[in-house]
Each structure stands twice: as C-alpha cells, then as structure tokens.
Write a protein that holds these residues in place. Structure first.
Motif, mmCIF file in Angstrom:
data_model
loop_
_atom_site.group_PDB
_atom_site.id
_atom_site.type_symbol
_atom_site.label_atom_id
_atom_site.label_comp_id
_atom_site.label_asym_id
_atom_site.label_seq_id
_atom_site.Cartn_x
_atom_site.Cartn_y
_atom_site.Cartn_z
ATOM 1 N N THR A 55 0.831 -1.212 0.000
ATOM 2 C CA THR A 55 0.000 0.000 0.000
ATOM 3 C C THR A 55 0.859 1.251 0.000
ATOM 4 O O THR A 55 0.599 2.203 -0.753
ATOM 5 C CB THR A 55 -0.930 -0.002 1.223
ATOM 6 O OG1 THR A 55 -1.820 -1.117 1.140
ATOM 7 C CG2 THR A 55 -1.738 1.286 1.298
ATOM 8 N N MET A 56 1.896 1.268 0.833
ATOM 9 C CA MET A 56 2.777 2.431 0.883
ATOM 10 C C MET A 56 3.434 2.681 -0.469
ATOM 11 O O MET A 56 3.593 3.837 -0.900
ATOM 12 C CB MET A 56 3.849 2.226 1.966
ATOM 13 C CG MET A 56 4.702 3.437 2.235
ATOM 14 S SD MET A 56 3.771 4.868 2.849
ATOM 15 C CE MET A 56 3.541 4.424 4.571
ATOM 16 N N LEU A 93 10.918 6.177 8.407
ATOM 17 C CA LEU A 93 11.874 5.064 8.458
ATOM 18 C C LEU A 93 11.803 4.339 9.796
ATOM 19 O O LEU A 93 11.847 3.109 9.857
ATOM 20 C CB LEU A 93 13.287 5.575 8.193
ATOM 21 C CG LEU A 93 13.573 6.065 6.762
ATOM 22 C CD1 LEU A 93 14.952 6.710 6.687
ATOM 23 C CD2 LEU A 93 13.469 4.907 5.774
ATOM 24 N N VAL A 94 11.662 5.102 10.879
ATOM 25 C CA VAL A 94 11.528 4.492 12.209
ATOM 26 C C VAL A 94 10.233 3.688 12.288
ATOM 27 O O VAL A 94 10.209 2.562 12.796
ATOM 28 C CB VAL A 94 11.554 5.581 13.311
ATOM 29 C CG1 VAL A 94 11.156 4.987 14.668
ATOM 30 C CG2 VAL A 94 12.939 6.204 13.400
ATOM 31 N N GLY A 95 9.140 4.269 11.782
ATOM 32 C CA GLY A 95 7.848 3.589 11.833
ATOM 33 C C GLY A 95 7.825 2.301 11.039
ATOM 34 O O GLY A 95 7.294 1.280 11.501
ATOM 35 N N VAL A 189 7.756 7.587 -0.206
ATOM 36 C CA VAL A 189 9.074 7.110 -0.657
ATOM 37 C C VAL A 189 9.861 6.510 0.500
ATOM 38 O O VAL A 189 10.387 5.387 0.401
ATOM 39 C CB VAL A 189 9.867 8.260 -1.316
ATOM 40 C CG1 VAL A 189 11.306 7.824 -1.587
ATOM 41 C CG2 VAL A 189 9.203 8.703 -2.612
ATOM 42 N N ALA A 190 9.950 7.251 1.617
ATOM 43 C CA ALA A 190 10.699 6.741 2.770
ATOM 44 C C ALA A 190 10.043 5.486 3.336
ATOM 45 O O ALA A 190 10.729 4.527 3.726
ATOM 46 C CB ALA A 190 10.798 7.823 3.847
ATOM 47 N N GLY A 191 8.709 5.477 3.404
ATOM 48 C CA GLY A 191 8.009 4.311 3.927
ATOM 49 C C GLY A 191 8.213 3.083 3.060
ATOM 50 O O GLY A 191 8.426 1.974 3.563
#
Length: 266
Positions: A55-56, A93-95, A189-191
């Motif tokens: 999904t991301m 990124l942490v998530g 993008v980061a996710g």
C-alpha cells in the motif's frame, strides 16, 4: 482465480474512491490486501506487513500525481514542506522498522484503532480550532517525525494527520490540503524504502515476486488501475451529494475495520 484481475479491480475501486472522496486509498487498501493475500495463502505472520508495504508503495504514484496537481494551482506551501520533510523521512523510516518488528496481531490492532479514529472523525465532522501558529524549525521536525511514524505504521499518505495540524496552525484549508499532498510524497518514498529494506533483512519465506514487504504484482496492477479511475471518480463527485458520499465511506471504514479485527482474533 486470476489474481491480476483482482488487483486490477481493487486498484480501480481505490482510484475511484480517491477521486470521488478526495482521500488516499490506504484505509481501504490495507484491509482489502490483507483479505486477498490470505486467500492466496501467503505466510500468515507476514500478510499484514506485505499489505502495508505494498500500500505504501502505491501511494508513491498517487501522491506524486496529487502533488503536481496542487502545485499547478499554487496551493503548496514549500516552506512547510521543507521543514516538515526531514522529520517525516526520519519518522517514516523508524515507523516502518517498528512495523517490521511487530507481530501481525499487534500491527493489526494499531491499524484498526486508526481506521475507527478516521471513520469517527469523518462521521462527527471533527475540526481542530485554529488557535496556534506554526512551530519553529525544531518543532516542525518533531511534528514531522510523529506524522511520519504513524503514517508508516498504518500506510497512509499523512493527509489525515497533516491537514488537521496545519489547520490548527491557522493555515488556510486549501493550502493545508495542497501542502499535505506534497508531504505525502516523502512519506510514501521513505516508507516504501523502509518496508523493502526491513522485509529483506527480517523476513523469510516471502512470496515470489516480493521486494521486501512490497508485493510487486499487486503494486503494478493497482497503480495502473487507480490512475485510470481517479479522474472518473472526480467527475462523478460533482453529481452526488457530499453528505451521502461521506456516510457511505464511513460505513465502509467501520465495516472493514470490524472485519479485520474479527479476523485477527480468529
């Protein structure tokens, strides 16, 4: 069953809803992909992770299209984007790393809580009061980090969090929406990168054609179909009552959240 056709239909539905209601597809796509991946007998302990990562990845395409549209109308405050983005990238990124370490049940409960929150907010038409101003640069990074963490945990573009924050800080609604659309791109993008990397490092026995926690066949068909049907939904929305559309979507969210919750405890 030809699964490519299922993904094509899902993408068409998501794109139509996005155009019709002006929302991202994550709240609908994650539970839908969870049901589909379960029917395909994917590893149960990684189904929700794959649904979130895929999904991301689709949000990368939808957010870019939305960003271009809002920028063309001059509705993006790039100063806000500039100072929210570092925190958003870090938080996302942490998530996504945290999501990779959580069990399917724990991750599912977090998502269901958020989907109930979003549905209730729409149902009651909760709006924040415009009683604050934008924080300084450090404050923007902190807020961006919080938005990024939660957005990656539940695979949304961040609009449900960014728009209320900006509205509370006296940013006009049209600029809040446009800026939130721009912020959705670095979140996506980061996710996506986070879910890919963590999937490659932590998970084993993922389905063929997976890139970490992103299932590429689903991504391709959903992205194609959603981009085709979003304009159709946008045209239809002008011929229907917005209150009726909102009620239909709220009922859909409650149904999907409840079904997902029941499946978690079966």
């Amino acid at each position: 069953m030809e699964w490519w056709l299922v993904y094509l239909l899902l993408g068409g539905t998501i794109g139509f809803l996005a155009g019709l209601l002006g929302i991202g597809g994550g709240l609908v796509m994650v539970p839908a992909l969870t049901f589909i991946f379960t029917a395909q007998d994917f590893p149960p302990e990684r189904i929700l992770h794959l649904a979130l990562g895929t999904t991301m990845a689709t949000i990368v395409f939808t957010s870019l299209a939305s960003l271009r549209m809002h920028h063309a109308h001059g509705a993006v405050n790039w100063w806000i984007v500039k100072y929210l983005s570092p925190g958003i990238i870090l938080g996302t990124l942490v998530g996504s790393t945290l999501a990779g370490s959580l069990s399917t049940q724990a991750l599912g409960i977090i998502f269901v809580i958020f989907i109930y929150y979003a549905a209730t907010q729409m149902w009651l038409k909760i709006r924040p009061t415009s009683s604050h101003v934008l924080p300084g640069k450090v404050g923007m990074i902190v807020v961006g980090s919080l938005i990024g963490v939660l957005s990656s945990l539940v695979a949304i573009g961040g609009g449900l969090l960014t728009v209320p924050f900006l509205s509370m800080c006296n940013v006009k609604l049209q600029y809040a929406i446009g800026t939130a659309a721009a912020v959705g791109f670095p979140i996506a993008v980061a996710g996506t990168l986070g879910y890919i990397i963590n999937g490659m490092l932590q998970a084993q026995s993922l389905p063929d054609s997976s890139l970490g926690y992103v299932y590429l066949p689903a991504l391709g068909w959903i992205a194609i179909a959603s981009m085709l049907t979003a304009p159709l939904g946008a045209r239809v929305t002008h011929s229907m009552q917005s209150a009726t559309l909102r009620k239909i979507f709220v009922i859909l969210l409650y149904f999907l959240g409840t079904k997902m919750l029941l499946n978690l405890f079966q």
